[in-house]
Scaffold this motif. Structure first.
Motif, mmCIF file in Angstrom:
data_model
loop_
_atom_site.group_PDB
_atom_site.id
_atom_site.type_symbol
_atom_site.label_atom_id
_atom_site.label_comp_id
_atom_site.label_asym_id
_atom_site.label_seq_id
_atom_site.Cartn_x
_atom_site.Cartn_y
_atom_site.Cartn_z
ATOM 1 N N LEU A 19 -33.078 -60.288 31.893
ATOM 2 C CA LEU A 19 -32.825 -61.120 33.064
ATOM 3 C C LEU A 19 -33.974 -60.934 34.047
ATOM 4 C CD1 LEU A 19 -31.040 -62.912 34.895
ATOM 5 C CD2 LEU A 19 -29.939 -60.801 35.692
ATOM 6 N N ALA A 21 -34.988 -61.747 37.701
ATOM 7 C CA ALA A 21 -34.217 -62.081 38.895
ATOM 8 C C ALA A 21 -35.007 -61.755 40.160
ATOM 9 C CB ALA A 21 -32.906 -61.287 38.888
ATOM 10 N N CYS A 28 -28.798 -64.920 41.137
ATOM 11 C CA CYS A 28 -29.274 -63.816 40.284
ATOM 12 C C CYS A 28 -28.235 -62.696 40.269
ATOM 13 C CB CYS A 28 -30.610 -63.285 40.795
ATOM 14 S SG CYS A 28 -31.941 -64.513 40.772
ATOM 15 N N LYS A 32 -26.278 -61.254 37.031
ATOM 16 C CA LYS A 32 -26.322 -59.821 36.726
ATOM 17 C C LYS A 32 -24.896 -59.262 36.614
ATOM 18 C CE LYS A 32 -28.573 -55.764 38.703
ATOM 19 N NZ LYS A 32 -27.565 -55.099 39.494
ATOM 20 N N LYS A 36 -22.823 -57.707 33.254
ATOM 21 C CA LYS A 36 -22.128 -56.419 33.305
ATOM 22 C C LYS A 36 -20.663 -56.596 32.900
ATOM 23 C CE LYS A 36 -21.734 -52.400 36.314
ATOM 24 N NZ LYS A 36 -22.426 -51.382 35.564
ATOM 25 N N TYR A 44 -32.994 -55.843 33.092
ATOM 26 C CA TYR A 44 -33.305 -56.810 34.148
ATOM 27 C C TYR A 44 -34.446 -56.278 34.989
ATOM 28 C CZ TYR A 44 -30.820 -53.842 37.493
ATOM 29 O OH TYR A 44 -30.432 -52.783 38.284
#
Length: 96
Positions: A19, A21, A28, A32, A36, A44
């Motif tokens: 990711l 971000a 973002c 995220k 999770k 990330y």
């Protein structure tokens, strides 16, 4: 992705998931949090927090997958699947 410092989040392996971000981006943060919640192994990076010597490389890396260079950019399995923006349904489908 040379030496760019990524944060790793352990979980169930669904392939290589990265990711890109921004630390100040609400979408973002939602992406995220969804990763999770799904419990998938991923990495990330907050591009805006990278030192200047890594920033240019990170932006080039994002633009390889997303020519607009927008965030969040979620790269699955080295670009086999790229999701740009917060698209919960698409992310769940790709990683569910």
């Amino acid at each position: 992705m040379n030496m760019m410092k990524m944060e790793h989040v352990p979980g169930t392996s669904k392939g290589k998931i990265i990711l890109f971000a921004l630390s100040t981006c609400g979408w973002c943060a939602k992406t995220k949090a969804l990763l999770k919640e799904l419990g998938v192994d991923h990495s990330y990076v907050f591009v805006d927090l990278l030192p200047s010597e890594e920033l240019e490389d990170a932006i080039k890396e994002v633009e390889k997958y997303n020519p607009h260079g927008s965030f969040p950019t979620l790269v699955i399995n080295d670009g086999a699947h790229v999701i740009i923006g917060y698209k919960e349904h698409e992310i769940r489908e790709a990683l569910g």
